[in-house]
Design a protein around this motif. Structure first.
Motif, PDB file in Angstrom:
ATOM      1  N   PRO A  31    -134.655 -60.995  65.374  1.00 10.70           N
ATOM      2  CA  PRO A  31    -133.746 -60.383  64.403  1.00 10.70           C
ATOM      3  C   PRO A  31    -133.844 -58.865  64.358  1.00 10.70           C
ATOM      4  O   PRO A  31    -132.961 -58.205  63.833  1.00 10.70           O
ATOM      5  N   TYR A  32    -134.951 -58.314  64.888  1.00 11.02           N
ATOM      6  CA  TYR A  32    -135.143 -56.862  64.860  1.00 11.02           C
ATOM      7  C   TYR A  32    -135.495 -56.349  66.247  1.00 11.02           C
ATOM      8  O   TYR A  32    -136.115 -57.045  67.060  1.00 11.02           O
ATOM      9  N   SER A  33    -135.138 -55.105  66.514  1.00  5.94           N
ATOM     10  CA  SER A  33    -135.312 -54.533  67.847  1.00  5.94           C
ATOM     11  C   SER A  33    -136.730 -54.050  68.139  1.00  5.94           C
ATOM     12  O   SER A  33    -137.031 -53.704  69.275  1.00  5.94           O
ATOM     13  N   ASP A  34    -137.594 -54.034  67.137  1.00 11.53           N
ATOM     14  CA  ASP A  34    -138.922 -53.450  67.332  1.00 11.53           C
ATOM     15  C   ASP A  34    -140.074 -54.430  67.150  1.00 11.53           C
ATOM     16  O   ASP A  34    -141.208 -54.032  66.889  1.00 11.53           O
ATOM     17  N   ILE A  35    -139.802 -55.744  67.302  1.00  8.91           N
ATOM     18  CA  ILE A  35    -140.877 -56.716  67.072  1.00  8.91           C
ATOM     19  C   ILE A  35    -141.279 -57.482  68.329  1.00  8.91           C
ATOM     20  O   ILE A  35    -142.212 -58.288  68.286  1.00  8.91           O
ATOM     21  N   LYS A  54    -137.900 -59.149  54.746  1.00  9.56           N
ATOM     22  CA  LYS A  54    -136.830 -58.488  55.467  1.00  9.56           C
ATOM     23  C   LYS A  54    -137.322 -57.196  56.097  1.00  9.56           C
ATOM     24  O   LYS A  54    -138.446 -56.742  55.845  1.00  9.56           O
ATOM     25  N   GLY A  55    -136.455 -56.593  56.924  1.00 10.59           N
ATOM     26  CA  GLY A  55    -136.825 -55.369  57.615  1.00 10.59           C
ATOM     27  C   GLY A  55    -136.626 -54.136  56.767  1.00 10.59           C
ATOM     28  O   GLY A  55    -136.205 -54.195  55.609  1.00 10.59           O
ATOM     29  N   THR A  56    -136.910 -53.001  57.387  1.00  5.47           N
ATOM     30  CA  THR A  56    -136.708 -51.726  56.711  1.00  5.47           C
ATOM     31  C   THR A  56    -135.289 -51.209  56.915  1.00  5.47           C
ATOM     32  O   THR A  56    -134.890 -50.227  56.298  1.00  5.47           O
ATOM     33  N   SER A  57    -134.552 -51.874  57.823  1.00  6.45           N
ATOM     34  CA  SER A  57    -133.130 -51.598  58.043  1.00  6.45           C
ATOM     35  C   SER A  57    -132.523 -52.843  58.667  1.00  6.45           C
ATOM     36  O   SER A  57    -133.225 -53.852  58.852  1.00  6.45           O
ATOM     37  N   ALA A  58    -131.262 -52.787  59.014  1.00  6.86           N
ATOM     38  CA  ALA A  58    -130.591 -53.955  59.593  1.00  6.86           C
ATOM     39  C   ALA A  58    -131.168 -54.321  60.953  1.00  6.86           C
ATOM     40  O   ALA A  58    -131.120 -55.488  61.371  1.00  6.86           O
ATOM     41  N   PHE A  61    -137.808 -53.644  61.780  1.00  2.78           N
ATOM     42  CA  PHE A  61    -138.780 -54.256  60.881  1.00  2.78           C
ATOM     43  C   PHE A  61    -139.922 -53.294  60.577  1.00  2.78           C
ATOM     44  O   PHE A  61    -140.557 -53.388  59.528  1.00  2.78           O
ATOM     45  N   SER A  62    -140.173 -52.378  61.465  1.00  2.00           N
ATOM     46  CA  SER A  62    -141.253 -51.393  61.325  1.00  2.00           C
ATOM     47  C   SER A  62    -142.599 -52.087  61.155  1.00  2.00           C
ATOM     48  O   SER A  62    -143.286 -51.916  60.138  1.00  2.00           O
ATOM     49  N   PRO A  63    -143.021 -52.886  62.146  1.00  2.00           N
ATOM     50  CA  PRO A  63    -144.226 -53.709  62.003  1.00  2.00           C
ATOM     51  C   PRO A  63    -145.517 -52.948  61.753  1.00  2.00           C
ATOM     52  O   PRO A  63    -146.398 -53.448  61.038  1.00  2.00           O
ATOM     53  N   LYS A  64    -145.655 -51.754  62.324  1.00  2.00           N
ATOM     54  CA  LYS A  64    -146.904 -51.004  62.176  1.00  2.00           C
ATOM     55  C   LYS A  64    -146.902 -50.074  60.967  1.00  2.00           C
ATOM     56  O   LYS A  64    -147.914 -49.432  60.678  1.00  2.00           O
ATOM     57  N   GLN A  65    -145.787 -50.041  60.277  1.00  2.00           N
ATOM     58  CA  GLN A  65    -145.675 -49.185  59.098  1.00  2.00           C
ATOM     59  C   GLN A  65    -146.380 -49.841  57.916  1.00  2.00           C
ATOM     60  O   GLN A  65    -146.375 -51.061  57.768  1.00  2.00           O
ATOM     61  N   SER A  66    -146.993 -49.047  57.060  1.00  2.00           N
ATOM     62  CA  SER A  66    -147.638 -49.587  55.860  1.00  2.00           C
ATOM     63  C   SER A  66    -146.583 -50.197  54.949  1.00  2.00           C
ATOM     64  O   SER A  66    -145.484 -49.651  54.801  1.00  2.00           O
TER      65      SER A  66
END
Length: 533
Positions: A31-35, A54-58, A61-66
């Motif tokens: 569902p996300y481009s960064d996972i 959910k992600g941080t945008s459409a 997901f920003s997996p490594k972000q706090s």
């Protein structure tokens, strides 16, 4: 300045690249481009599909972000399948009603999962530490520790805050969070992918998911009609949790006879909507005419037969007896009256509930033989309000948590929990306080009027944990006003306390005085209580 053709070509390339990127993501099933390279990608996809995280945008997901406090709490409320609560009174000065996470933060606060970071703030955009995450998850699971300061066994045990120590111990025992090389790193920010792994791990626990899926009952939910037309009452009922209507239809008149105000159409409407009707029968707190009735066996018998006739004629399911300010000398006769009324109602399969005030060891409650009434009636309704009343010398709460709990505990000593209904207030008082701190006057206000007053006057509210409610003070025309607020958080605390005692249900004085968020919060409290071990 670049040629227009060059700009258009560049824009086309960017747009095309974006489309290709999204297409590649979709083709991989993510569902996300960064996972794709995240160790938590399977957990992230699972939580995404269940609408839990959910992600941080459409597309990110920003997996490594706090993960922020707002993001974490929203995820936790979704995990528990709780409803967002659009509270009329914001719990925190830095969580605005317009914020996307407002309902989740308010719901978690009403449930007691969090009380913010102090001084009425929540710090929604602050990163969640590992010890904070452990605390919130363990509270959500309603687990407790036998020790306030357990040895967690981690090498960095001494760096774990005292308040977090039992939670870290429990979550480690549950296997939901583990340290790294023997250390827990309690104050290290938790990443979003770490959060996904923890939540997904929890969802693999059959015991937890069974609790999520189990049915729960609200029990008896009685709502008194007062100050509303039948149409207004119906509208309020449909927006509420109420399953038992109590319109104020029967009264003792000035001659001790029965005054009947039954509306058959309301009975029909209630039955068509799957609700019962327990019509209220009151004495308007008139001690004289009540004494005249109770002291006459002939009058009492005739009136009881009239009540029974009305119940059978209109198809009413029960009677709610509201005799207040009964003289202490009429104690035995009141008990006898209730016994005879219960017998006649039971003969036609109707229910009798009896309203009582908390035992104050005063003349106001001396007429209530709580134990005897508890054996006779089907239900005893404890009116859990008027701790401080209009005309009293001292301003204060209508129903502080400790006061209500003390009243309930006293009643439980005489009446089985399965027969008790706790009545909660949908009203409050705005007190005018004199220079000596005494009450100069007070104004009864509904909870919706209270919310408007707080908003229009831009009042600052402060949570009083001892009372279990907010307080606020303001000045108007050189006079000091003080309000001990009743709203979703304070009512949920009393609701949860009573649920812990296993009572039969709740009643509300009176329907229409509430704000709609109250019902959401109380449903959450009932569901959350049902998930306990």
């Amino acid at each position: 300045m670049k040629p227009i053709k060059y700009v258009l070509l560049l824009a086309t390339l960017v747009f095309t690249t974006s489309i290709q990127s999204l297409t590649q993501v979709a083709s991989k099933g993510f569902p996300y481009s960064d996972i794709a390279n995240s160790y938590a990608k399977d957990a992230i996809m699972s939580l995404y599909n269940q609408n839990i995280m959910k992600g941080t945008s459409a597309t990110l997901f920003s997996p490594k972000q706090s993960i922020t406090r707002a993001q974490f709490m929203t995820t936790l409320i979704r995990l528990l399948d709780m409803e967002a609560v659009n509270s009329s009174i914001p719990a925190y000065s830095d969580v605005k009603k317009s914020a996307w996470y407002y309902g989740a933060v308010q719901a978690s606060t009403d449930l007691g999962l969090t009380d913010g970071t102090g001084n009425g703030t929540f710090n929604p955009n602050q990163s969640v530490t590992r010890q904070e995450a452990a605390t919130w998850i363990v509270r959500a699971l309603q687990k407790t520790s036998s020790s306030a300061y357990p040895d967690t066994g981690y090498k960095d045990d001494t760096s774990i805050s005292d308040w977090a120590r039992p939670y870290v111990s429990i979550i480690s025992q549950l296997g939901l969070m583990q340290g790294n090389q023997g250390a827990f790193h309690p104050k290290q920010p938790l990443t979003r992918q770490e959060t996904a792994m923890i939540i997904d791990r929890l969802l693999q626990n059959d015991d937890f998911t069974d609790k999520l899926d189990q049915d729960y009952s609200l029990g008896i939910q009685l709502g008194w009609q007062y100050g509303q037309t039948d149409e207004e009452y119906k509208k309020s009922i449909l927006q509420s949790n109420v399953n038992t209507l109590s319109p104020r239809w029967y009264f003792l008149d000035s001659y001790g006879a029965l005054s009947d105000h039954t509306e058959p159409s309301l009975v029909k409407w209630a039955n068509n909507n799957g609700k019962n009707v327990w019509a209220m029968f009151g004495n308007r707190s008139d001690q004289t005419i009540t004494h005249q009735l109770l002291s006459s066996s002939e009058r009492s018998s005739a009136l009881i037969k009239e009540i029974k006739s009305g119940v059978t004629q209109y198809g009413i399911q029960g009677i709610n007896l509201d005799f207040e300010n009964v003289a202490p000398a009429d104690r035995a006769n009141l008990t006898k009256f209730v016994k005879n009324l219960a017998s006649e109602l039971h003969s036609v399969n109707a229910v009798l509930s009896v309203d009582v005030s908390p035992n104050l060891n005063s003349d106001w409650t001396a007429a209530f033989d709580y134990a005897a009434l508890g054996k006779i009636a089907d239900y005893i309704v404890l009116m859990g309000y008027d701790e401080h009343w209009t005309g009293g010398a001292y301003p204060g709460s209508v129903a502080s948590l400790t006061w209500v709990e003390n009243g309930l505990d006293k009643l439980l000593a005489d009446v089985p929990h399965s027969k008790i209904i706790l009545a909660l207030p949908f009203y409050n008082r705005d007190w005018v306080v004199n220079s000596k701190g005494l009450s100069a006057s007070s104004e009864d206000i509904s909870l919706s009027e209270q919310a408007s007053r707080v908003a229009n006057k831009k009042l600052t509210v402060k949570w009083d944990a001892a009372l279990g409610q907010y307080t606020t003070t303001y000045w108007q025309s050189k006079t000091q006003h003080k309000i001990w607020l009743e709203e979703s958080r304070s009512l949920s605390l009393k609701y949860k306390m009573a649920l812990d005692h296993g009572i039969a249900g709740f009643a509300y004085w009176s329907i229409g005085g509430e704000t709609t968020d109250v019902w959401t919060s109380l449903r959450n409290a009932a569901k959350y209580n049902a998930m306990r071990d």
